[in-house]
Design a protein around this motif. Structure first.
Motif, PDB file in Angstrom:
ATOM      1  N   TYR A 182      57.617  15.847  -2.344  1.00  0.00           N
ATOM      2  CA  TYR A 182      58.744  16.040  -1.437  1.00  0.00           C
ATOM      3  C   TYR A 182      58.807  14.898  -0.433  1.00  0.00           C
ATOM      4  O   TYR A 182      59.877  14.474  -0.025  1.00  0.00           O
ATOM      5  CB  TYR A 182      58.613  17.380  -0.706  1.00  0.00           C
ATOM      6  N   SER A 183      57.641  14.438  -0.018  1.00  0.00           N
ATOM      7  CA  SER A 183      57.573  13.287   0.880  1.00  0.00           C
ATOM      8  C   SER A 183      56.192  12.659   0.736  1.00  0.00           C
ATOM      9  O   SER A 183      55.295  13.225   0.110  1.00  0.00           O
ATOM     10  CB  SER A 183      57.828  13.703   2.333  1.00  0.00           C
ATOM     11  N   GLY A 184      56.024  11.488   1.333  1.00  0.00           N
ATOM     12  CA  GLY A 184      54.762  10.784   1.202  1.00  0.00           C
ATOM     13  C   GLY A 184      54.737   9.923  -0.057  1.00  0.00           C
ATOM     14  O   GLY A 184      55.725   9.816  -0.789  1.00  0.00           O
ATOM     15  N   SER A 185      53.586   9.295  -0.327  1.00  0.00           N
ATOM     16  CA  SER A 185      53.519   8.370  -1.455  1.00  0.00           C
ATOM     17  C   SER A 185      52.118   8.295  -2.034  1.00  0.00           C
ATOM     18  O   SER A 185      51.130   8.647  -1.383  1.00  0.00           O
ATOM     19  CB  SER A 185      53.940   6.959  -1.007  1.00  0.00           C
ATOM     20  N   ILE A 186      52.061   7.854  -3.286  1.00  0.00           N
ATOM     21  CA  ILE A 186      50.797   7.536  -3.951  1.00  0.00           C
ATOM     22  C   ILE A 186      50.855   6.070  -4.335  1.00  0.00           C
ATOM     23  O   ILE A 186      51.772   5.633  -5.027  1.00  0.00           O
ATOM     24  CB  ILE A 186      50.570   8.418  -5.187  1.00  0.00           C
ATOM     25  N   VAL A 187      49.871   5.317  -3.866  1.00  0.00           N
ATOM     26  CA  VAL A 187      49.832   3.873  -4.098  1.00  0.00           C
ATOM     27  C   VAL A 187      48.621   3.551  -4.977  1.00  0.00           C
ATOM     28  O   VAL A 187      47.513   4.027  -4.724  1.00  0.00           O
ATOM     29  CB  VAL A 187      49.726   3.106  -2.762  1.00  0.00           C
ATOM     30  N   PHE A 188      48.845   2.743  -6.004  1.00  0.00           N
ATOM     31  CA  PHE A 188      47.771   2.331  -6.902  1.00  0.00           C
ATOM     32  C   PHE A 188      47.308   0.919  -6.570  1.00  0.00           C
ATOM     33  O   PHE A 188      48.109   0.065  -6.182  1.00  0.00           O
ATOM     34  CB  PHE A 188      48.223   2.390  -8.360  1.00  0.00           C
ATOM     35  N   GLY A 189      46.006   0.669  -6.729  1.00  0.00           N
ATOM     36  CA  GLY A 189      45.450  -0.651  -6.492  1.00  0.00           C
ATOM     37  C   GLY A 189      44.639  -1.137  -7.676  1.00  0.00           C
ATOM     38  O   GLY A 189      44.514  -0.444  -8.691  1.00  0.00           O
ATOM     39  N   ASP A 190      44.092  -2.335  -7.576  1.00  0.00           N
ATOM     40  CA  ASP A 190      43.248  -2.929  -8.609  1.00  0.00           C
ATOM     41  C   ASP A 190      43.957  -3.005  -9.964  1.00  0.00           C
ATOM     42  O   ASP A 190      43.341  -2.841 -11.020  1.00  0.00           O
ATOM     43  CB  ASP A 190      41.933  -2.151  -8.748  1.00  0.00           C
ATOM     44  N   GLY A 191      45.276  -3.197  -9.939  1.00  0.00           N
ATOM     45  CA  GLY A 191      46.030  -3.339 -11.177  1.00  0.00           C
ATOM     46  C   GLY A 191      46.297  -2.027 -11.902  1.00  0.00           C
ATOM     47  O   GLY A 191      46.850  -2.030 -13.010  1.00  0.00           O
ATOM     48  N   LEU A 192      45.934  -0.899 -11.296  1.00  0.00           N
ATOM     49  CA  LEU A 192      46.122   0.398 -11.943  1.00  0.00           C
ATOM     50  C   LEU A 192      47.594   0.789 -11.945  1.00  0.00           C
ATOM     51  O   LEU A 192      48.308   0.577 -10.970  1.00  0.00           O
ATOM     52  CB  LEU A 192      45.316   1.468 -11.205  1.00  0.00           C
ATOM     53  N   THR A 193      48.054   1.370 -13.055  1.00  0.00           N
ATOM     54  CA  THR A 193      49.382   1.968 -13.139  1.00  0.00           C
ATOM     55  C   THR A 193      49.237   3.374 -13.709  1.00  0.00           C
ATOM     56  O   THR A 193      48.160   3.765 -14.168  1.00  0.00           O
ATOM     57  CB  THR A 193      50.324   1.167 -14.064  1.00  0.00           C
ATOM     58  N   LYS A 194      50.305   4.145 -13.671  1.00  0.00           N
ATOM     59  CA  LYS A 194      50.268   5.510 -14.216  1.00  0.00           C
ATOM     60  C   LYS A 194      49.862   5.510 -15.688  1.00  0.00           C
ATOM     61  O   LYS A 194      49.221   6.441 -16.173  1.00  0.00           O
ATOM     62  CB  LYS A 194      51.634   6.189 -14.051  1.00  0.00           C
ATOM     63  N   LYS A 195      50.235   4.438 -16.404  1.00  0.00           N
ATOM     64  CA  LYS A 195      49.916   4.354 -17.834  1.00  0.00           C
ATOM     65  C   LYS A 195      48.426   4.143 -18.089  1.00  0.00           C
ATOM     66  O   LYS A 195      47.956   4.325 -19.208  1.00  0.00           O
ATOM     67  CB  LYS A 195      50.711   3.218 -18.480  1.00  0.00           C
ATOM     68  N   ASP A 196      47.692   3.731 -17.050  1.00  0.00           N
ATOM     69  CA  ASP A 196      46.263   3.441 -17.195  1.00  0.00           C
ATOM     70  C   ASP A 196      45.383   4.620 -16.813  1.00  0.00           C
ATOM     71  O   ASP A 196      44.162   4.475 -16.695  1.00  0.00           O
ATOM     72  CB  ASP A 196      45.872   2.246 -16.319  1.00  0.00           C
ATOM     73  N   ILE A 197      45.978   5.790 -16.617  1.00  0.00           N
ATOM     74  CA  ILE A 197      45.223   6.969 -16.204  1.00  0.00           C
ATOM     75  C   ILE A 197      44.942   7.845 -17.425  1.00  0.00           C
ATOM     76  O   ILE A 197      45.843   8.177 -18.188  1.00  0.00           O
ATOM     77  CB  ILE A 197      45.994   7.780 -15.149  1.00  0.00           C
ATOM     78  N   GLY A 198      43.676   8.205 -17.610  1.00  0.00           N
ATOM     79  CA  GLY A 198      43.318   9.149 -18.666  1.00  0.00           C
ATOM     80  C   GLY A 198      43.389  10.561 -18.124  1.00  0.00           C
ATOM     81  O   GLY A 198      42.894  10.834 -17.027  1.00  0.00           O
ATOM     82  N   ALA A 245      43.060   5.814 -23.108  1.00  0.00           N
ATOM     83  CA  ALA A 245      44.130   5.438 -22.191  1.00  0.00           C
ATOM     84  C   ALA A 245      43.628   4.645 -20.994  1.00  0.00           C
ATOM     85  O   ALA A 245      44.418   4.002 -20.297  1.00  0.00           O
ATOM     86  CB  ALA A 245      44.867   6.688 -21.706  1.00  0.00           C
ATOM     87  N   THR A 246      42.331   4.698 -20.715  1.00  0.00           N
ATOM     88  CA  THR A 246      41.840   4.128 -19.466  1.00  0.00           C
ATOM     89  C   THR A 246      40.425   3.587 -19.569  1.00  0.00           C
ATOM     90  O   THR A 246      39.623   4.057 -20.371  1.00  0.00           O
ATOM     91  CB  THR A 246      41.868   5.192 -18.345  1.00  0.00           C
ATOM     92  N   GLY A 247      40.148   2.621 -18.718  1.00  0.00           N
ATOM     93  CA  GLY A 247      38.771   2.206 -18.506  1.00  0.00           C
ATOM     94  C   GLY A 247      38.437   2.311 -17.040  1.00  0.00           C
ATOM     95  O   GLY A 247      37.391   1.840 -16.599  1.00  0.00           O
ATOM     96  N   LYS A 248      39.359   2.950 -16.285  1.00  0.00           N
ATOM     97  CA  LYS A 248      39.220   2.970 -14.831  1.00  0.00           C
ATOM     98  C   LYS A 248      39.129   4.359 -14.220  1.00  0.00           C
ATOM     99  O   LYS A 248      38.303   4.603 -13.339  1.00  0.00           O
ATOM    100  CB  LYS A 248      40.404   2.219 -14.195  1.00  0.00           C
ATOM    101  N   ILE A 249      39.997   5.289 -14.645  1.00  0.00           N
ATOM    102  CA  ILE A 249      40.071   6.557 -13.933  1.00  0.00           C
ATOM    103  C   ILE A 249      40.469   7.702 -14.867  1.00  0.00           C
ATOM    104  O   ILE A 249      41.347   7.550 -15.718  1.00  0.00           O
ATOM    105  CB  ILE A 249      41.072   6.453 -12.753  1.00  0.00           C
ATOM    106  N   LEU A 250      39.789   8.831 -14.708  1.00  0.00           N
ATOM    107  CA  LEU A 250      40.067  10.035 -15.491  1.00  0.00           C
ATOM    108  C   LEU A 250      40.479  11.167 -14.566  1.00  0.00           C
ATOM    109  O   LEU A 250      39.837  11.407 -13.544  1.00  0.00           O
ATOM    110  CB  LEU A 250      38.822  10.470 -16.277  1.00  0.00           C
ATOM    111  N   LEU A 251      41.538  11.884 -14.939  1.00  0.00           N
ATOM    112  CA  LEU A 251      41.948  13.106 -14.254  1.00  0.00           C
ATOM    113  C   LEU A 251      41.610  14.287 -15.163  1.00  0.00           C
ATOM    114  O   LEU A 251      42.080  14.346 -16.305  1.00  0.00           O
ATOM    115  CB  LEU A 251      43.455  13.089 -13.964  1.00  0.00           C
ATOM    116  N   LEU A 252      40.807  15.201 -14.655  1.00  0.00           N
ATOM    117  CA  LEU A 252      40.313  16.323 -15.452  1.00  0.00           C
ATOM    118  C   LEU A 252      40.680  17.627 -14.764  1.00  0.00           C
ATOM    119  O   LEU A 252      40.265  17.880 -13.641  1.00  0.00           O
ATOM    120  CB  LEU A 252      38.791  16.227 -15.617  1.00  0.00           C
TER     121      LEU A 252
END
Length: 232
Positions: free
Chosen positions: A56-72, A150-157
């Motif tokens: 609804y408001s606020g933001s999520i910012v990615f760093g170190d070259g991460l994009t939504k496509k790079d998330i497992g 999908a990733t070598g950086k971050i996993l959402l479980l």
């Protein structure tokens, strides 16, 4: 810069706000456990990180070259998903789809990556088996191997051990811990606070009160003491 940073998020669904002013960050190698009461917004937060739902408001910012496509992502399974009629290797390599772009096929590197992740999860011998024929623990290993493609950086479980017996649960947590020690950042929803306190480096508590900090800071906080039943 943080791998992922949430700033003043307000989340909800059906025009009803459930979380406001939520801020936290995840750095390389962190193991963040998200805890809180049912319905507090944990899964909604996961969907927001993945871009499946807008805040609804606020933001999520990615760093170190991460994009939504790079998330497992390893979601909670439904009964329909458990009965999916595909071979294990097909499901695992489907984690590479974002890498394919407009290509209608997987290349050699993607096939090798799928093979490596099946080996890492100990499921190479199952590669030609039908997913629906596997045990719950084997299915979760397949989905974790898929997420790793999908990733070598971050996993959402999202509750990765739901419905598993204690032995398989312990094995699954051990696999996740090993991935974290290899440098993959973990964001995990868990209803089991004792597990969160065993493995996590950081805790995000969502509920009537919000907390983000290290595991030790959480134990000393009012949010932590109350949620663990130690509050006054």
């Amino acid at each position: 810069m943080a791998l992922l940073k949430a700033e003043n998020l307000s989340l909800g669904y059906d025009n009803q706000s459930i979380v406001t002013n939520l801020s936290f960050e995840v750095n390389i190698g962190d193991y963040l456990c998200i805890v809180g009461e049912n319905g507090s917004g944990k899964t909604t937060l996961m969907k927001t990180i993945l871009g499946l739902q807008k805040p609804y408001s606020g933001s999520i910012v990615f760093g170190d070259g991460l994009t939504k496509k790079d998330i497992g992502y390893l979601p909670q399974q439904t009964l329909v998903q458990r009965d999916f009629p595909a071979a294990v290797r097909e499901i695992v390599i489907s984690g590479c789809q974002a890498k394919c772009g407009m290509r209608p096929f997987y290349n050699k590197a993607e096939k090798e990556l799928a093979a490596q992740n099946m080996e890492k999860m100990g499921i190479t011998h199952l590669k030609d088996r039908c997913y629906r024929e596997l045990s719950g623990g084997q299915q979760q290993r397949v989905l974790l191997a898929r997420a790793l493609c999908a990733t070598g950086k971050i996993l959402l479980l999202d509750e990765p051990v739901a419905g598993l017996d204690p032995k398989v649960t312990a094995e699954m947590y051990s696999l996740i811990e090993g991935l974290n020690k290899e440098g993959i950042s973990i964001i995990m929803i868990s209803h089991d606070v004792s597990v969160a306190l065993k493995y996590a480096s950081h805790i995000l508590h969502i509920g009537d009160t919000l907390f983000f900090g290290t595991k030790d800071e959480y134990l000393e906080s009012n949010s932590g003491r109350n949620f663990l039943g130690e509050g006054v």
